[in-house]
Design a protein around this motif. Structure first.
Motif, PDB file in Angstrom:
ATOM      1  N   GLY A  14       0.942  -1.264   0.229  1.00  0.00           N
ATOM      2  CA  GLY A  14       0.357  -0.403   0.264  1.00  0.00           C
ATOM      3  C   GLY A  14       0.945   1.086  -0.577  1.00  0.00           C
ATOM      4  O   GLY A  14       0.634   1.497   0.725  1.00  0.00           O
ATOM      5  N   ALA A  15       1.270   1.668  -1.241  1.00  0.00           N
ATOM      6  CA  ALA A  15       1.791   2.537  -1.161  1.00  0.00           C
ATOM      7  C   ALA A  15       1.272   4.004  -0.873  1.00  0.00           C
ATOM      8  O   ALA A  15       0.574   4.201  -1.675  1.00  0.00           O
ATOM      9  CB  ALA A  15       3.336   2.770  -2.372  1.00  0.00           C
ATOM     10  N   LEU A  16       2.322   4.134   0.466  1.00  0.00           N
ATOM     11  CA  LEU A  16       0.895   5.341   1.097  1.00  0.00           C
ATOM     12  C   LEU A  16       1.684   6.257   1.330  1.00  0.00           C
ATOM     13  O   LEU A  16       2.372   5.749   2.179  1.00  0.00           O
ATOM     14  CB  LEU A  16      -0.293   4.007   2.172  1.00  0.00           C
ATOM     15  CG  LEU A  16      -0.568   2.927   1.287  1.00  0.00           C
ATOM     16  CD1 LEU A  16      -0.772   2.225   2.235  1.00  0.00           C
ATOM     17  CD2 LEU A  16      -1.573   2.992   0.216  1.00  0.00           C
ATOM     18  N   GLU A 124      -9.486   6.314   1.464  1.00  0.00           N
ATOM     19  CA  GLU A 124      -8.486   7.088   1.443  1.00  0.00           C
ATOM     20  C   GLU A 124      -9.136   8.319   1.581  1.00  0.00           C
ATOM     21  O   GLU A 124     -10.055   8.542   0.846  1.00  0.00           O
ATOM     22  CB  GLU A 124      -7.612   7.582   1.413  1.00  0.00           C
ATOM     23  CG  GLU A 124      -6.397   5.957   1.693  1.00  0.00           C
ATOM     24  CD  GLU A 124      -5.477   5.305   0.669  1.00  0.00           C
ATOM     25  OE1 GLU A 124      -4.408   5.967   1.613  1.00  0.00           O
ATOM     26  OE2 GLU A 124      -4.661   5.008  -0.043  1.00  0.00           O
ATOM     27  N   ASP A 125      -8.269   9.879   1.981  1.00  0.00           N
ATOM     28  CA  ASP A 125      -8.914  10.669   1.907  1.00  0.00           C
ATOM     29  C   ASP A 125      -9.503  11.600   1.028  1.00  0.00           C
ATOM     30  O   ASP A 125      -9.528  13.166   0.261  1.00  0.00           O
ATOM     31  CB  ASP A 125      -8.253  11.819   3.652  1.00  0.00           C
ATOM     32  CG  ASP A 125      -6.653  11.351   2.900  1.00  0.00           C
ATOM     33  OD1 ASP A 125      -6.069  10.608   2.071  1.00  0.00           O
ATOM     34  OD2 ASP A 125      -5.994  11.728   4.708  1.00  0.00           O
ATOM     35  N   PHE A 126      -8.513  10.911  -0.255  1.00  0.00           N
ATOM     36  CA  PHE A 126      -8.259  11.552  -1.285  1.00  0.00           C
ATOM     37  C   PHE A 126     -10.008  11.329  -1.845  1.00  0.00           C
ATOM     38  O   PHE A 126      -9.783  11.866  -2.986  1.00  0.00           O
ATOM     39  CB  PHE A 126      -6.847  11.227  -2.494  1.00  0.00           C
ATOM     40  CG  PHE A 126      -6.646   9.634  -2.559  1.00  0.00           C
ATOM     41  CD1 PHE A 126      -7.663   9.404  -3.411  1.00  0.00           C
ATOM     42  CD2 PHE A 126      -5.891   8.712  -1.487  1.00  0.00           C
ATOM     43  CE1 PHE A 126      -8.014   7.346  -3.767  1.00  0.00           C
ATOM     44  CE2 PHE A 126      -6.155   7.527  -2.059  1.00  0.00           C
ATOM     45  CZ  PHE A 126      -6.941   7.348  -3.186  1.00  0.00           C
ATOM     46  N   SER A 127     -10.374  10.329  -1.516  1.00  0.00           N
ATOM     47  CA  SER A 127     -11.932  10.559  -2.612  1.00  0.00           C
ATOM     48  C   SER A 127     -12.277  10.769  -1.355  1.00  0.00           C
ATOM     49  O   SER A 127     -14.065  10.760  -1.224  1.00  0.00           O
ATOM     50  CB  SER A 127     -11.752   8.450  -2.084  1.00  0.00           C
ATOM     51  OG  SER A 127     -11.007   7.974  -3.848  1.00  0.00           O
ATOM     52  N   GLU A 128     -12.043  11.614  -0.160  1.00  0.00           N
ATOM     53  CA  GLU A 128     -13.637  11.716   0.528  1.00  0.00           C
ATOM     54  C   GLU A 128     -15.273  12.140  -0.066  1.00  0.00           C
ATOM     55  O   GLU A 128     -16.159  12.690  -0.231  1.00  0.00           O
ATOM     56  CB  GLU A 128     -13.301  12.551   1.960  1.00  0.00           C
ATOM     57  CG  GLU A 128     -12.581  13.805   1.300  1.00  0.00           C
ATOM     58  CD  GLU A 128     -12.247  14.857   2.937  1.00  0.00           C
ATOM     59  OE1 GLU A 128     -11.949  15.762   2.934  1.00  0.00           O
ATOM     60  OE2 GLU A 128     -11.506  13.626   3.747  1.00  0.00           O
ATOM     61  N   VAL A 143      -9.800   6.518   5.273  1.00  0.00           N
ATOM     62  CA  VAL A 143      -8.180   6.320   6.271  1.00  0.00           C
ATOM     63  C   VAL A 143      -7.778   8.011   5.687  1.00  0.00           C
ATOM     64  O   VAL A 143      -7.659   8.137   4.886  1.00  0.00           O
ATOM     65  CB  VAL A 143      -7.554   5.231   5.619  1.00  0.00           C
ATOM     66  CG1 VAL A 143      -6.020   5.407   5.973  1.00  0.00           C
ATOM     67  CG2 VAL A 143      -8.205   4.104   6.240  1.00  0.00           C
ATOM     68  N   GLU A 144      -7.070   8.372   6.772  1.00  0.00           N
ATOM     69  CA  GLU A 144      -6.690   9.799   6.279  1.00  0.00           C
ATOM     70  C   GLU A 144      -4.697   9.376   6.243  1.00  0.00           C
ATOM     71  O   GLU A 144      -4.015   8.842   7.113  1.00  0.00           O
ATOM     72  CB  GLU A 144      -6.135  10.504   7.572  1.00  0.00           C
ATOM     73  CG  GLU A 144      -5.392  12.550   8.139  1.00  0.00           C
ATOM     74  CD  GLU A 144      -5.842  12.981   9.054  1.00  0.00           C
ATOM     75  OE1 GLU A 144      -5.689  13.945   8.425  1.00  0.00           O
ATOM     76  OE2 GLU A 144      -6.249  12.694   9.572  1.00  0.00           O
ATOM     77  N   ARG A 145      -4.482   9.708   5.214  1.00  0.00           N
ATOM     78  CA  ARG A 145      -2.797   9.402   4.978  1.00  0.00           C
ATOM     79  C   ARG A 145      -2.350  10.807   4.244  1.00  0.00           C
ATOM     80  O   ARG A 145      -2.587  10.950   2.615  1.00  0.00           O
ATOM     81  CB  ARG A 145      -2.919   7.999   4.062  1.00  0.00           C
ATOM     82  CG  ARG A 145      -1.109   8.347   3.544  1.00  0.00           C
ATOM     83  CD  ARG A 145      -1.227   6.436   2.243  1.00  0.00           C
ATOM     84  NE  ARG A 145      -2.146   6.526   1.742  1.00  0.00           N
ATOM     85  CZ  ARG A 145      -1.832   6.890   0.626  1.00  0.00           C
ATOM     86  NH1 ARG A 145      -0.096   7.467   0.248  1.00  0.00           N
ATOM     87  NH2 ARG A 145      -2.256   6.903  -0.793  1.00  0.00           N
TER      88      ARG A 145
END
Length: 231
Positions: A14-16, A124-128, A143-145
């Motif tokens: 998960g290159a997170l 993840e937060d980029f899809s909120e 998920v906040e990353r």
């Protein structure tokens, strides 16, 4: 070079920053289903105590869950191909072909996702921006990353939200052992994490990427910032 066990590769797949999150005591939903409360960056959500049909818009979430033995039932089109190199590290009964493909993270097919009948959605937060619509399909948590270097925080949130903490313990223990096994002579040795771009150029990842952050944690010297190399 870092000597990671194969079982850890899925953990890194998960290159997170970890938000204040946790679970309350189990409660009963109206339909009698056992549930628990999860606090995440967008609020508190009642989710299944043991979700079995998790959907996502994130490659990272899919990789993190697969490493604990739970395959998502719906995900972006590139997830099966993205997970294939790590399939040997997953449980043998995880069939990547069973994933319902829902387009891209930026333009997901929410109708297809709904037809997969998830009992929980983790994004993840980029899809909120899709959170309101997703929440009407199934309980949804975020998920906040803040950066790819925060993959450990993202992993911790993902497994907590999905109730997979126990399954994650051997992975985390193995990662700690792998770090401890790096010889002291590696301290300060310069390493480069090179990644190919679609245009034929290369990228030297710094400490803000997964590879660079792991190498730095192991004691290697890694550039603080990434750099581009022309083709």
């Amino acid at each position: 070079m870092l000597g990671f066990r194969p079982a850890l590769i899925a953990l890194l797949a998960g290159a997170l920053a970890l938000p204040a999150c946790g679970t309350a005591a189990d409660s009963l939903a109206d339909g009698g289903e056992q549930t628990r409360s999860v606090t995440h960056v967008l609020g508190t959500t009642e989710v299944p105590a043991e979700p079995e049909r998790v959907a996502t818009l994130s490659e990272g979430v899919a990789g993190h869950l697969a490493s604990t033995g739970l395959l998502v039932i719906a995900a972006p089109d590139d997830v099966p191909e993205w997970l294939t190199p790590y399939q040997q590290t997953f449980a043998p009964d995880l069939d990547l072909d069973s994933i319902t493909l829902i387009g891209t993270s930026e333009e997901p097919n929410l109708e297809a996702l709904a037809q997969a009948r998830p009992d929980m959605i983790i994004i993840e937060d980029f899809s909120e921006e899709f959170y309101p619509e997703l929440s009407r399909i199934a309980p949804t948590v975020v998920v906040e990353r803040p950066s790819n270097a925060a993959w450990q925080e993202a992993f911790a949130q993902t497994v907590e939200f999905a109730g997979r903490e126990q399954e994650a313990e051997p992975l985390l223990a193995g990662y700690a052992e792998a770090l401890a096994a790096v010889p002291a002579t590696a301290a300060g040795v310069e390493v480069a994490c090179v990644r190919a771009n679609d245009d034929g150029s290369f990228r030297l990842d710094g400490q803000g990427a997964v590879c660079g952050s792991v190498a730095a944690e192991a004691g290697y010297a890694v550039p603080a910032a990434p750099a581009q190399i022309a083709p």
